[in-house]
Design a protein around this motif. Structure first.
Motif, PDB file in Angstrom:
ATOM      1  N   VAL A 841       0.845  -1.193   0.000  1.00  0.00           N
ATOM      2  CA  VAL A 841       0.000   0.000   0.000  1.00  0.00           C
ATOM      3  C   VAL A 841       0.881   1.243   0.000  1.00  0.00           C
ATOM      4  O   VAL A 841       1.831   1.342   0.789  1.00  0.00           O
ATOM      5  N   LYS A 842       0.560   2.196  -0.874  1.00  0.00           N
ATOM      6  CA  LYS A 842       1.250   3.484  -0.905  1.00  0.00           C
ATOM      7  C   LYS A 842       0.363   4.475  -0.157  1.00  0.00           C
ATOM      8  O   LYS A 842      -0.537   5.094  -0.721  1.00  0.00           O
ATOM      9  N   ILE A 843       0.618   4.614   1.132  1.00  0.00           N
ATOM     10  CA  ILE A 843      -0.244   5.413   2.010  1.00  0.00           C
ATOM     11  C   ILE A 843      -0.092   6.891   1.707  1.00  0.00           C
ATOM     12  O   ILE A 843       1.018   7.425   1.719  1.00  0.00           O
ATOM     13  N   SER A 844      -1.190   7.551   1.420  1.00  0.00           N
ATOM     14  CA  SER A 844      -1.205   8.967   1.056  1.00  0.00           C
ATOM     15  C   SER A 844      -0.202   9.257  -0.063  1.00  0.00           C
ATOM     16  O   SER A 844       0.401  10.317  -0.097  1.00  0.00           O
ATOM     17  N   ASP A 845      -0.046   8.280  -0.940  1.00  0.00           N
ATOM     18  CA  ASP A 845       0.855   8.381  -2.081  1.00  0.00           C
ATOM     19  C   ASP A 845       2.290   8.638  -1.638  1.00  0.00           C
ATOM     20  O   ASP A 845       3.109   9.130  -2.412  1.00  0.00           O
ATOM     21  N   SER A 846       2.629   8.274  -0.376  1.00  0.00           N
ATOM     22  CA  SER A 846       3.919   8.687   0.182  1.00  0.00           C
ATOM     23  C   SER A 846       4.625   7.634   1.012  1.00  0.00           C
ATOM     24  O   SER A 846       5.853   7.543   0.970  1.00  0.00           O
ATOM     25  N   LEU A 847       3.890   6.860   1.801  1.00  0.00           N
ATOM     26  CA  LEU A 847       4.509   5.983   2.793  1.00  0.00           C
ATOM     27  C   LEU A 847       4.239   4.516   2.478  1.00  0.00           C
ATOM     28  O   LEU A 847       3.226   4.166   1.864  1.00  0.00           O
ATOM     29  N   LEU A 848       5.154   3.679   2.925  1.00  0.00           N
ATOM     30  CA  LEU A 848       5.062   2.243   2.684  1.00  0.00           C
ATOM     31  C   LEU A 848       4.166   1.582   3.725  1.00  0.00           C
ATOM     32  O   LEU A 848       4.346   1.765   4.923  1.00  0.00           O
ATOM     33  N   GLY A 849       3.215   0.805   3.267  1.00  0.00           N
ATOM     34  CA  GLY A 849       2.368  -0.007   4.134  1.00  0.00           C
ATOM     35  C   GLY A 849       2.071  -1.323   3.444  1.00  0.00           C
ATOM     36  O   GLY A 849       2.297  -1.470   2.239  1.00  0.00           O
ATOM     37  N   PHE A 850       1.563  -2.300   4.174  1.00  0.00           N
ATOM     38  CA  PHE A 850       1.233  -3.575   3.542  1.00  0.00           C
ATOM     39  C   PHE A 850       0.221  -4.350   4.390  1.00  0.00           C
ATOM     40  O   PHE A 850       0.102  -4.155   5.605  1.00  0.00           O
ATOM     41  N   TYR A 851      -0.497  -5.220   3.705  1.00  0.00           N
ATOM     42  CA  TYR A 851      -1.448  -6.119   4.348  1.00  0.00           C
ATOM     43  C   TYR A 851      -0.763  -7.443   4.655  1.00  0.00           C
ATOM     44  O   TYR A 851       0.093  -7.914   3.905  1.00  0.00           O
ATOM     45  N   THR A 852      -1.169  -8.055   5.750  1.00  0.00           N
ATOM     46  CA  THR A 852      -0.709  -9.398   6.070  1.00  0.00           C
ATOM     47  C   THR A 852      -1.776 -10.093   6.908  1.00  0.00           C
ATOM     48  O   THR A 852      -2.694  -9.444   7.447  1.00  0.00           O
ATOM     49  N   ASP A 853      -1.668 -11.376   7.034  1.00  0.00           N
ATOM     50  CA  ASP A 853      -2.660 -12.145   7.794  1.00  0.00           C
ATOM     51  C   ASP A 853      -2.539 -11.835   9.283  1.00  0.00           C
ATOM     52  O   ASP A 853      -1.456 -11.499   9.778  1.00  0.00           O
ATOM     53  N   PRO A 854      -3.649 -11.954  10.023  1.00  0.00           N
ATOM     54  CA  PRO A 854      -3.576 -11.771  11.476  1.00  0.00           C
ATOM     55  C   PRO A 854      -2.628 -12.787  12.106  1.00  0.00           C
ATOM     56  O   PRO A 854      -2.451 -13.908  11.606  1.00  0.00           O
ATOM     57  N   GLY A 855      -1.988 -12.372  13.197  1.00  0.00           N
ATOM     58  CA  GLY A 855      -1.093 -13.261  13.919  1.00  0.00           C
ATOM     59  C   GLY A 855       0.278 -12.650  14.136  1.00  0.00           C
ATOM     60  O   GLY A 855       0.528 -11.484  13.811  1.00  0.00           O
ATOM     61  N   GLU A 856       1.171 -13.466  14.725  1.00  0.00           N
ATOM     62  CA  GLU A 856       2.542 -13.035  14.975  1.00  0.00           C
ATOM     63  C   GLU A 856       3.401 -13.330  13.746  1.00  0.00           C
ATOM     64  O   GLU A 856       3.314 -14.414  13.166  1.00  0.00           O
ATOM     65  N   HIS A 857       4.240 -12.380  13.397  1.00  0.00           N
ATOM     66  CA  HIS A 857       5.021 -12.526  12.174  1.00  0.00           C
ATOM     67  C   HIS A 857       6.446 -12.022  12.367  1.00  0.00           C
ATOM     68  O   HIS A 857       6.695 -11.098  13.156  1.00  0.00           O
ATOM     69  N   GLU A 858       7.337 -12.651  11.601  1.00  0.00           N
ATOM     70  CA  GLU A 858       8.687 -12.112  11.448  1.00  0.00           C
ATOM     71  C   GLU A 858       8.707 -11.257  10.183  1.00  0.00           C
ATOM     72  O   GLU A 858       8.307 -11.711   9.110  1.00  0.00           O
ATOM     73  N   ILE A 859       9.164 -10.032  10.335  1.00  0.00           N
ATOM     74  CA  ILE A 859       9.164  -9.075   9.220  1.00  0.00           C
ATOM     75  C   ILE A 859      10.601  -8.775   8.812  1.00  0.00           C
ATOM     76  O   ILE A 859      11.491  -8.589   9.663  1.00  0.00           O
ATOM     77  N   TYR A 860      10.805  -8.711   7.506  1.00  0.00           N
ATOM     78  CA  TYR A 860      12.118  -8.376   6.966  1.00  0.00           C
ATOM     79  C   TYR A 860      11.937  -7.337   5.864  1.00  0.00           C
ATOM     80  O   TYR A 860      11.251  -7.577   4.873  1.00  0.00           O
ATOM     81  N   PHE A 861      12.521  -6.166   6.067  1.00  0.00           N
ATOM     82  CA  PHE A 861      12.530  -5.102   5.051  1.00  0.00           C
ATOM     83  C   PHE A 861      13.905  -5.106   4.380  1.00  0.00           C
ATOM     84  O   PHE A 861      14.932  -5.141   5.065  1.00  0.00           O
ATOM     85  N   ARG A 862      13.900  -5.030   3.050  1.00  0.00           N
ATOM     86  CA  ARG A 862      15.176  -4.961   2.333  1.00  0.00           C
ATOM     87  C   ARG A 862      15.091  -3.908   1.243  1.00  0.00           C
ATOM     88  O   ARG A 862      14.157  -3.913   0.435  1.00  0.00           O
ATOM     89  N   TYR A 863      16.071  -3.000   1.255  1.00  0.00           N
ATOM     90  CA  TYR A 863      16.184  -2.020   0.173  1.00  0.00           C
ATOM     91  C   TYR A 863      17.259  -2.512  -0.775  1.00  0.00           C
ATOM     92  O   TYR A 863      18.422  -2.674  -0.401  1.00  0.00           O
ATOM     93  N   TYR A 864      16.866  -2.773  -2.010  1.00  0.00           N
ATOM     94  CA  TYR A 864      17.791  -3.328  -2.993  1.00  0.00           C
ATOM     95  C   TYR A 864      17.666  -2.552  -4.289  1.00  0.00           C
ATOM     96  O   TYR A 864      16.594  -2.502  -4.892  1.00  0.00           O
ATOM     97  N   SER A 865      18.754  -1.930  -4.693  1.00  0.00           N
ATOM     98  CA  SER A 865      18.738  -1.133  -5.919  1.00  0.00           C
ATOM     99  C   SER A 865      18.993  -2.038  -7.116  1.00  0.00           C
ATOM    100  O   SER A 865      20.142  -2.304  -7.486  1.00  0.00           O
TER     101      SER A 865
END
Length: 969
Positions: A841-865
């Protein structure tokens, strides 16, 4: 051979190098001396305590160079940075501002001495520009004497440099421009593309933006140079039958062959620089640098007379795009103005050469003056300021034309030289009479004095009674004097180093203590008062503020809509904000450096060092946390004011509305204004009407809070200079033009707040402005904060510049919101599975967001050019192919095995080079000169008779360049 003989041979080679390039070195040394004179006059270090920093160099480039130094010395990533703008591509900033090879000098100065490093870089680039132009004259026109050094100085300190010296990332274009054009000449004259290809590729690396403009000019110059020296029918082999196959006839055409070679190697240069170009495509698509809309109607910027007058000595530099005096910076010496008319009337210079160069000047003039062309030259973008960024190209062509006239100075009679001087004097009279823009008494006076001096020197150069070398040196000295006297007062260097760097050590000490307190985790912080717009880069902390052409424009838009100080394009600066804003963007600490009052309920004091006091935000949130799904549809653009934009986000995230409530204005006093209606005061959009037309006016609003709460004021008025807020223990005067939220701290019903808003006398007699006062509902804010904090927060386990690892719990009906600016290079993995693009999701055309299933999760963000990866692959493949082909050609392998005669040799055998003819017919340096100019097109001046034949051969091979050939027609 004995060691002594080897040593002597090396010394001889070095001495030959100095001898054959001494005027290039002299031009560079004079440029260095001129810069030292300027630095001395402005008391720059080491002559005083001033720095070269000003405007964007102060606020933007200086901190970025400091960040680059820190990243290199600490081994951090050059791909992404969390320092400014909530996080952004550092690669974009590197290629836009920092990638010049000369930048390596910062490593010898250190962080605190970045101002001195920048001054050194600017001086070095001035030296290289002077040497580069002198080298061009030597190789293209076959001249190497004091006059060529003089013109190198005129080029290095042309009006473009004087106006934009502090935009040092553009100065590399001045250095490489003569070399690139020399490379084009080599393609046409000799069929050799290496110099052009390599220098253009280097230009793309040094500054892609200026490389784009040079590419446009390269096409124009190819056509100009070709038609100045050859006809369209020019052939290599004149015996080839007209009935020969089309491919052979095209191959036999000089225009076709050189044009194809020029186009092909232009593409090769781009491929060599693909590691720069490819990643920039995606970076620029999100930045303000490409945001301007195309012009919709024709517009002309200035009159021809004002443009011509701006060539005079000591003309006022143009750095702003607004006003009545926005003219190109085209000054390049009074001598040039005297010689260009002689170029046009010189009988030894062919008409087609004159026409070609005049047409090129005409195209540049139209490009300056017509908005459509100006838009194209600047990358299909109108600059916010600093207009006509390609004007040095015009100066270069003017100087080349002038020098060609100087070569033929002996062909002119004394009367013709005098006529040129009288014509110049008449023009000065007209300038004084019409009072041209940017031209004052100083400019007219210096132009007259040096005009007379140059007429006399030109007359002496013509006269064989005077030693040409001495007169040439006199010319060099006069040019240097003109540059020193005419330009020095147009520089601006008034920022004290102590003010810029003295608190750096105190902050770094406090920052280290704060890191230890936080456990060296990831966090954002900000200062209560920023000295530069890029303090996060200077002090090396993860902040919010940014000022960069590479900034995400959509984020800049959103930040101003949320009440940040900014320009809505490429800059926004933090001032103490609401706790809603601080929670939105993960601000964990505030460092007060100006004695700002911070509410004890919202902030807790932690530590102090010098003027810095660190406060913990008691209601901070991390960089990512779970929110209601409604945030996906939230847009800051939908709100009527910044407070309602924050209210809307908070309600969408938590379900709690009106966390910020409007405070009534109790009373308003007016000066020269009709009273506002109650409806206007309630809506916050105030329509003013002056009672007396053309006079200044003002109003003062009186506000008494209904209950104890933190109070915030927002005033936005383009018709006001400075507004002032006063309350018990609080006073602030601020620029209301851009508008931003001001935190007044906790206020009680016993407090009275006064907001005084003046309206300029120059403002229209009627208009509108925005005026809002809101307070924080602490109970609602705490309730919402409890919903957002806890298990829904991202618990960061590890991180670096391009990666974040953490754990999060998401409930049903929730999504993950982040305060990371949206960038297509970000990838998100949930439990090791990459999140699909449809769930991003591009929140307000500016910020990064995303949907995921309910529950506990391990999250990994990677910036790769991926752009950098793909571009690097293209560049490496291009280098490998080019290397293999060069080796094969030199060894005569495969399709290079059958040796063919170089068709350009056939061309050269037919024609006598212009420079050789020029030397034989006319030379400024006479036979009496101590250093005569003797070089021809394919050969350096002969060395002393005592030198060995091998050494002579080495000199010729090193410095041989073919100048343009005259047609037989």
């Amino acid at each position: 051979m004995s060691k002594t003989k080897v040593k002597n041979k090396k010394e001889t080679k070095f001495s030959l190098f100095l001898k054959n390039n001494k005027y290039i070195l002299i031009a560079a040394l004079i440029a260095f001396a001129v810069m030292q004179l300027v630095y001395f006059c402005f008391s720059l270090i080491p002559y005083g305590d001033m720095t070269i920093l000003r405007m964007d160099l102060y606020h933007q480039y200086g901190p970025l160079f400091a960040e680059l130094y820190d990243r290199i010395t600490s081994g951090e990533s050059l791909i992404y940075s969390w320092n400014s703008g909530l996080g952004s591509s550092f690669l974009g900033n590197f290629y836009n501002y920092l990638s010049s090879p000369v930048t390596i000098l910062i490593l010898f100065f250190g962080h605190k001495n970045i101002p001195e490093a920048i001054a050194a870089m600017i001086a070095v680039k001035a030296m290289l520009s002077a040497g580069s132009f002198t080298y061009y004259i030597k190789k293209s026109l076959g001249r190497h004497d004091p006059t060529s050094a003089a013109f190198g100085i005129l080029y290095a300190f042309c009006g473009y440099f004087v106006a934009y010296y502090w935009n040092l990332m553009w100065l590399d274009a001045m250095v490489l421009f003569p070399i690139i054009l020399l490379g084009i000449e080599r393609i046409i004259n000799k069929g050799k593309p290496a110099l052009y290809c390599v220098s253009l590729a280097l230009m793309f690396f040094a500054n892609y933006y200026m490389a784009y403009m040079i590419c446009i000019f390269a096409v124009l110059y190819f056509l100009t140079y070709y038609f100045a020296n050859y006809s369209i029918e020019q052939k290599f082999d004149r015996t080839l039958s007209k009935k020969a196959p089309l491919t052979k006839r095209l191959s036999n055409s000089l225009f076709w062959s050189s044009g194809v070679k020029f186009a092909f190697y232009s593409i090769v240069a781009v491929l060599l620089a693909a590691f720069v170009v490819v990643p920039l495509i995606s970076i620029l698509s999100d930045s303000s640098a490409t945001s301007s809309g195309a012009p919709t109607e024709y517009k002309k910027y200035f009159s021809t007379f004002d443009f011509l007058a701006n060539h005079l000595a000591s003309s006022e530099p143009t750095i702003r795009s607004s006003g009545s005096d926005v003219l190109p910076n085209v000054y390049c010496g009074v001598l040039t103005l005297l010689l260009v008319p002689l170029f046009l009337f010189c009988k030894k210079i062919k008409a087609r050469e004159k026409i070609s160069y005049v047409c090129l000047l005409g195209v540049l003039y139209l490009s300056f003056n017509i908005n459509y062309l100006n838009f194209v030259w600047h990358g299909f973008h109108f600059p916010n300021d600093l207009p006509y960024r390609f004007s040095f190209m015009y100066s270069f062509i003017l100087l080349v034309m002038a020098y060609k006239a100087l070569i033929h100075i002996k062909d002119f009679s004394g009367k013709e030289i005098l006529a040129s001087g009288l014509g110049f004097a008449l023009f000065l009279v007209l300038v004084e009479k019409i009072t041209s823009k940017n031209i004052g008494d100083m400019s007219l006076g210096l132009s007259i004095i040096f005009g007379v001096g140059y007429v006399l020197i030109l007359r002496l150069l013509k006269d064989k009674k005077f030693q040409a070398s001495a007169v040439s040196i006199l010319l060099l000295c006069t040019v240097t004097s003109e540059i020193a006297l005419g330009n020095t007062n147009h520089y601006s260097m008034n920022q004290n180093k102590t003010n810029y760097t003295s608190d750096y050590d105190d902050f770094k000490t406090l920052k280290k203590e704060l890191d230890d307190y936080d456990g060296n985790g990831f966090y954002r912080m900000e200062l209560t008062s920023l000295r530069t717009r890029m303090d996060p880069c200077w002090y090396d902390y993860n902040g919010v503020s940014v000022f960069s052409s590479m900034a995400y424009e959509s984020v800049s838009n959103m930040q101003q809509e949320l009440g940040m100080f900014g320009n809505y394009i490429n800059s926004y600066t933090y001032n103490p904000q609401t706790p809603v804003y601080n929670a939105m963007f993960g601000l964990k600490y505030l460092v007060d450096n100006c004695g700002y009052y911070l509410n004890d309920e919202l902030y807790s004091s932690l530590m102090q060092n010098g003027k810095f006091t660190a406060y913990k935000n008691n209601y901070a949130l991390p960089i990512a946390f779970a929110v209601n799904n409604g945030v996906a549809s939230w847009s800051s653009k939908d709100a009527i004011n910044p407070f309602e934009a924050q209210n809307s986000w908070f309600e969408n995230a938590t379900g709690i509305s009106n966390v910020l409530t409007q405070v009534n204005i109790n009373d308003v006093t007016y000066s020269n204004l009709n009273a506002f209606s109650d409806m206007q005061l309630s809506a916050g959009i105030l329509a003013y009407n002056k009672k007396t037309s053309g006079a200044s006016a003002s109003f003062t609003a009186e506000i008494v809070p209904q209950s104890t709460a933190n109070v915030y004021v927002y005033v936005k008025s383009s018709v006001s200079d400075n507004a002032t807020i006063t309350a018990d223990g609080f006073s602030k005067t601020f620029d209301a033009d851009d508008g931003y939220i001001i935190d007044l701290g906790e206020r009680t019903p016993d407090d009275t707040i006064y907001v005084d808003v003046p309206i300029k006398s120059s403002a229209a007699d009627s208009g509108t402005l925005s005026f809002y006062v809101y307070s924080l509902d602490m109970d609602k804010f705490k309730e919402g904060y409890e919903k957002l904090s806890g298990s829904g927060e991202l618990k960061i386990t590890s991180y670096n510049d391009t990666e974040i690892f953490g754990d999060i719990t998401v409930n049903d009906g929730e999504m993950v919101y982040t305060s990371i600016p949206y960038d297509t290079n970000w990838e998100v993995y949930v439990d090791g599975v990459k999140v699909k693009s449809k769930d991003i999701v591009k929140i307000s055309d500016s910020l990064l967001g995303f949907y995921t299933d309910p529950g506990e999760h391990e999250i990994y963000f990677r910036y790769y050019s991926y752009g950098l990866k793909n571009g690097a692959i293209i560049s490496i493949i291009t280098i490998i192919i080019a290397t293999v082909l060069i080796i094969m050609k030199r060894r005569g392998l495969l399709f290079y095995k059958k040796k063919k005669q170089d068709k350009w040799l056939m061309l050269r055998s037919e024609k006598a080079p212009i420079t050789e003819n020029v030397y034989k017919e006319i030379s400024v340096s006479s036979a009496q000169s101590a250093e005569p100019v003797r070089q021809a097109a394919d050969e350096e001046p002969s060395v002393q008779e005592t030198e060995s034949s091998d050494e002579k051969k080495e000199v010729r091979e090193d410095d041989s360049d073919t100048a343009p050939h005259e047609d037989n027609e």
